[in-house]
Write a protein that holds these residues in place. Structure first.
Motif, PDB file in Angstrom:
ATOM      1  N   CYS A 111       0.859  -1.187   0.000  1.00  0.00           N
ATOM      2  CA  CYS A 111       0.000   0.000   0.000  1.00  0.00           C
ATOM      3  C   CYS A 111       0.897   1.239   0.000  1.00  0.00           C
ATOM      4  O   CYS A 111       1.943   1.264   0.655  1.00  0.00           O
ATOM      5  CB  CYS A 111      -0.900  -0.005   1.239  1.00  0.00           C
ATOM      6  SG  CYS A 111      -2.132   1.320   1.280  1.00  0.00           S
ATOM      7  N   VAL A 112       0.523   2.250  -0.756  1.00  0.00           N
ATOM      8  CA  VAL A 112       1.296   3.482  -0.804  1.00  0.00           C
ATOM      9  C   VAL A 112       0.358   4.654  -0.637  1.00  0.00           C
ATOM     10  O   VAL A 112      -0.785   4.616  -1.093  1.00  0.00           O
ATOM     11  CB  VAL A 112       2.102   3.589  -2.130  1.00  0.00           C
ATOM     12  CG1 VAL A 112       1.180   3.652  -3.337  1.00  0.00           C
ATOM     13  CG2 VAL A 112       3.033   4.793  -2.113  1.00  0.00           C
ATOM     14  N   TRP A 113       0.816   5.700   0.062  1.00  0.00           N
ATOM     15  CA  TRP A 113       0.013   6.905   0.229  1.00  0.00           C
ATOM     16  C   TRP A 113       0.919   8.118   0.144  1.00  0.00           C
ATOM     17  O   TRP A 113       2.126   8.040   0.353  1.00  0.00           O
ATOM     18  CB  TRP A 113      -0.764   6.880   1.551  1.00  0.00           C
ATOM     19  CG  TRP A 113       0.034   6.534   2.773  1.00  0.00           C
ATOM     20  CD1 TRP A 113       0.658   7.394   3.631  1.00  0.00           C
ATOM     21  CD2 TRP A 113       0.290   5.214   3.281  1.00  0.00           C
ATOM     22  NE1 TRP A 113       1.283   6.709   4.641  1.00  0.00           N
ATOM     23  CE2 TRP A 113       1.068   5.366   4.459  1.00  0.00           C
ATOM     24  CE3 TRP A 113      -0.064   3.931   2.865  1.00  0.00           C
ATOM     25  CZ2 TRP A 113       1.503   4.284   5.226  1.00  0.00           C
ATOM     26  CZ3 TRP A 113       0.369   2.845   3.635  1.00  0.00           C
ATOM     27  CH2 TRP A 113       1.133   3.028   4.781  1.00  0.00           C
ATOM     28  N   HIS A 114       0.339   9.262  -0.199  1.00  0.00           N
ATOM     29  CA  HIS A 114       1.145  10.455  -0.489  1.00  0.00           C
ATOM     30  C   HIS A 114       0.304  11.699  -0.266  1.00  0.00           C
ATOM     31  O   HIS A 114      -0.928  11.653  -0.377  1.00  0.00           O
ATOM     32  CB  HIS A 114       1.629  10.417  -1.945  1.00  0.00           C
ATOM     33  CG  HIS A 114       2.937  11.105  -2.194  1.00  0.00           C
ATOM     34  ND1 HIS A 114       3.080  12.482  -2.120  1.00  0.00           N
ATOM     35  CD2 HIS A 114       4.155  10.621  -2.510  1.00  0.00           C
ATOM     36  CE1 HIS A 114       4.347  12.805  -2.405  1.00  0.00           C
ATOM     37  NE2 HIS A 114       5.013  11.684  -2.641  1.00  0.00           N
ATOM     38  N   THR A 115       0.993  12.815   0.045  1.00  0.00           N
ATOM     39  CA  THR A 115       0.309  14.115   0.103  1.00  0.00           C
ATOM     40  C   THR A 115       1.048  15.076  -0.820  1.00  0.00           C
ATOM     41  O   THR A 115       1.302  14.716  -1.974  1.00  0.00           O
ATOM     42  CB  THR A 115       0.184  14.613   1.555  1.00  0.00           C
ATOM     43  OG1 THR A 115       1.479  14.626   2.179  1.00  0.00           O
ATOM     44  CG2 THR A 115      -0.769  13.732   2.356  1.00  0.00           C
ATOM     45  N   ASN A 116       1.415  16.274  -0.370  1.00  0.00           N
ATOM     46  CA  ASN A 116       1.898  17.294  -1.309  1.00  0.00           C
ATOM     47  C   ASN A 116       3.331  17.753  -1.095  1.00  0.00           C
ATOM     48  O   ASN A 116       3.696  18.845  -1.520  1.00  0.00           O
ATOM     49  CB  ASN A 116       0.968  18.510  -1.280  1.00  0.00           C
ATOM     50  CG  ASN A 116      -0.431  18.182  -1.733  1.00  0.00           C
ATOM     51  OD1 ASN A 116      -1.344  18.089  -0.937  1.00  0.00           O
ATOM     52  ND2 ASN A 116      -0.599  17.962  -3.028  1.00  0.00           N
TER      53      ASN A 116
END
Length: 371
Positions: free
Chosen positions: A254-259
């Motif tokens: 699973c991968v997650w990201h913001t700015n």
């Protein structure tokens, strides 16, 4: 608040699909153009036509798009015809991220949070995102379903009326979500973000999409999370190149990201740091870490919906309410989940969480005859 979104279903050649899009949302696009012109006037002191001329004269985006994604340029011509816009207006509508950089009017407002997971053993694969945009764009939310009867290809996409896409999925079982990365360098002769996103959505796999990202020069800093039923990969892209972001081993695919940049340091103006937006991005990243970091990546759609509707952080929530008093204030324009397995389906709230419950949108798989 009531949902303000729209759903349109189009079919045909690229230009025909664009024309149908423009015709179906002609009134919405006209209202969006009016608010866009007012916004540009307040931010720059220019009339919209003068601003567009100045922006396009300073860049080589059109030539780049014609070289890499000519069908999408034809689709923009169709949007212009259907919506009674000039081609310059329709093309400039696609340059949302590039416009932010050009006039620096949206500093610190980038507020997208995204994630993806592929787990073939559990037969689960999806991408998800809160897409946050300035308040003046409220009302232009749309889900666009396209079908090419010749190839059998179909797409389901989140967009703003008149734009070719913000993110989405296709019936080959591939999806992409995005995050603005303003601290990466930009280029006046790169491929604009909307065209990169749609170019990716013409790919059939993560491997195919990875090659596309490496084969172009990027006009604006952007993070792209790529997902198919087998793989999830994350790439931070700017004018200085493409870097893969590798999450911790404990993320379990699973991968997650913001700015903010996490894979490498760019040489851009770092508008986030200059305006305090970096604290915002880190706070949302911490919320995603807390939600998904403990699960080893074993998350599902119900959990993703819960996290992306979250407002646990009072100042920097993942899902941001609309501020009708401030046109540049970022709000959650939409929350989308593109489900690839066990079925092809889109789930969307067109607006912040007050807009209502998730709506479901089906996407038929590609037929073997057309493929």
């Amino acid at each position: 608040m009531a949902s303000t979104g729209h759903f349109i279903d189009v079919s045909g050649s690229p230009q025909e699909r664009g024309r149908q899009h423009g015709e179906a949302l002609r009134g919405v696009i006209a209202d969006h153009k009016r608010r866009w012109a007012e916004h540009v006037g307040r931010q720059t002191g220019l009339k919209l036509a003068d601003f567009i001329d100045r922006h396009l004269s300073a860049t080589d985006y059109l030539r780049t798009a014609e070289r890499h994604v000519p069908d999408l340029v034809r689709e923009v011509h169709g949007i212009a015809e259907g919506a009674n816009l000039t081609f310059a207006e329709a093309f400039s509508l696609q340059l949302m991220d590039e416009e932010w950089l050009f006039i620096e009017s949206m500093r610190g407002q980038h507020h997208c949070s995204s994630l993806a997971t592929s787990d073939p053993q559990r037969q689960v694969a999806f991408t998800a995102q809160t897409m946050d945009l300035p308040s003046w764009m409220n009302g232009s939310q749309a889900i666009l379903r396209q079908h090419d009867p010749v190839s059998g290809r179909a797409w389901l996409m989140l967009t703003s009326a008149g734009m070719i896409a913000l993110n989405g999925m296709n019936n080959a079982g591939f999806a992409v979500v995005v995050n603005t990365l303003s601290d990466l360098p930009s280029s006046h002769d790169g491929l604009p973000v909307a065209f990169v996103t749609r170019g990716l959505l013409d790919c059939t796999s993560v491997a195919d999409a990875r090659r596309f990202l490496h084969g172009i020069r990027h006009a604006a800093g952007q993070n792209y999370i790529l997902c198919d039923v087998q793989h999830t990969e994350d790439y931070e892209c700017g004018a200085d190149g493409v870097r893969r972001f590798l999450p911790a081993a404990s993320s379990g695919g699973c991968v997650w990201h913001t700015n903010h940049v996490m894979a490498g340091q760019g040489e851009g103006g770092d508008l986030l740091a200059a305006t305090g937006g970096r604290e915002n991005s880190h706070a949302r990243m911490a919320a995603l870490d807390e939600a998904f970091g403990k699960t080893g990546g074993a998350t599902g759609i119900a959990a993703a919906k819960s996290v992306l509707e979250g407002r646990a952080h009072a100042e920097f929530p993942v899902n941001r309410p609309l501020d009708s008093q401030d046109e540049t204030h970022g709000f959650t324009f939409a929350t989308v989940i593109w489900e690839l397995a066990p079925e092809l389906c889109g789930h969307a709230v067109l607006g912040p969480r007050e807009a209502g419950a998730f709506q479901n949108f089906a996407l038929p798989p590609q037929s073997t005859e057309a493929a």
